[in-house]
Design a protein around this motif. Structure first.
Motif: not given
Length: 219
Positions: A58-61, A66-70, A151-156, A169-180
Motif C-alpha cells: 500500500s505504501a511503497p508498492g 505511480i513511478w512506473l506508469f509515469t 496511461w496506455w496512451t501516455f506510453y506513446l 517503461t511499458a512495465l508501467g501500464f502493464i503493472a497498472l493494468t494487472a492491479q486494476f
C-alpha cells in the motif's frame, strides 16, 4: 526546453487535479476515510496480514507503481532533441479523451450515489442499488478503462521521442493494468455478494471494453 516534456507535465497535472478532487469529495482526506475495498480486505485477511500488505504494497508498492506508469517521461527527457510529431499529438488527444471520459463516469457515479443516499435517508425505495445508466450502460467500469487508457496512451509519448515501440517503461501500464484487474475482481465479488441483481448486470454488460451488450441467456 522540451515541448514534449511540458505537454506531458501538463497532462499529468490535469490528471492529478481530477483525481484529488474526486478523492476529496468522497471523504478520502477525512480522518478515518478509506476505500470500501480496504475494509473488506482487512476483514478477509485479518489485521496482521493487512498491516504487512500496508508496509509492503500500500505504501511503497503504490509509489513504485505511480513511478512506473509515469516513467515514459524519462524517455522524453532522454530524447529531448526529438521534436513533437504526429504521434505526440495523437497521444495527447487520446489522453484528453480518456480524461474527459473518466471525469464524466466519476460524476455519473457521484450523482447516482448521492441520489441513493438521499432516498435511503428519506426512507424511500431505491429502484436500482448500483448504477447501470450513462457510461455504465456500455461497460461496468468506464472509469477504469478510461484511467488505463490514459496511461496506455501516455506510453506513446515515449515511443514518439525514442522511435522505439518496446522498452522498459511499458512495465508501467502493464503493472497498472494487472492491479486494476485485481481491484476490479475484488470490487465485483463484493457487489455480487451484496446485490442479487449484479450477476445479471455482469452477464449482459462487458467489464471494461465497451463492446455490444450481450443478450442474457435463459435458464
Amino acid at each position: 526546453e522540451s515541448m514534449r516534456l511540458n505537454l506531458k507535465a501538463l497532462l499529468v497535472v490535469l490528471w492529478g487535479v481530477r483525481l484529488t478532487y474526486n478523492f476529496a469529495r468522497k471523504g478520502g482526506f477525512k480522518k478515518g476515510g478509506e476505500d470500501y475495498r480496504w475494509a473488506h480486505l482487512r476483514e478477509r485477511v485479518g489485521p496482521v496480514v493487512f498491516q504487512i500488505l500496508n508496509i509492503t504494497f500500500s505504501a511503497p508498492g503504490q509509489m513504485l507503481l505511480i513511478w512506473l506508469f509515469t516513467s515514459p517521461i524519462h524517455q522524453a527527457w532522454r530524447f529531448q532533441e526529438a521534436g513533437l510529431n504526429g504521434l505526440d499529438l495523437l497521444a495527447a488527444a487520446l489522453f484528453v479523451v480518456f480524461l474527459v471520459g473518466e471525469t464524466v463516469a466519476d460524476q455519473q457515479m457521484w450523482n447516482f450515489q448521492q441520489a441513493k443516499k438521499r432516498r435511503l435517508a428519506a426512507g424511500e425505495p431505491v429502484a436500482a442499488p448500483f448504477v447501470t445508466t450513462g457510461l455504465f450502460r456500455y461497460c461496468r467500469h468506464p472509469n477504469f478503462i478510461c484511467e488505463l487508457g490514459m496511461w496506455w496512451t501516455f506510453y506513446l509519448f515515449a515511443v514518439a521521442a525514442s522511435g522505439e515501440w518496446l522498452h522498459w517503461t511499458a512495465l508501467g501500464f502493464i503493472a497498472l493494468t494487472a492491479q486494476f484487474i485485481a481491484s476490479m475482481r475484488m470490487g465485483e465479488s463484493i457487489s455480487a455478494a451484496k446485490y442479487p441483481g449484479y450477476r445479471a448486470y455482469q452477464a449482459t454488460t462487458p467489464a471494461l471494453i465497451p463492446l455490444r451488450r450481450r443478450q442474457r441467456r435463459g435458464p
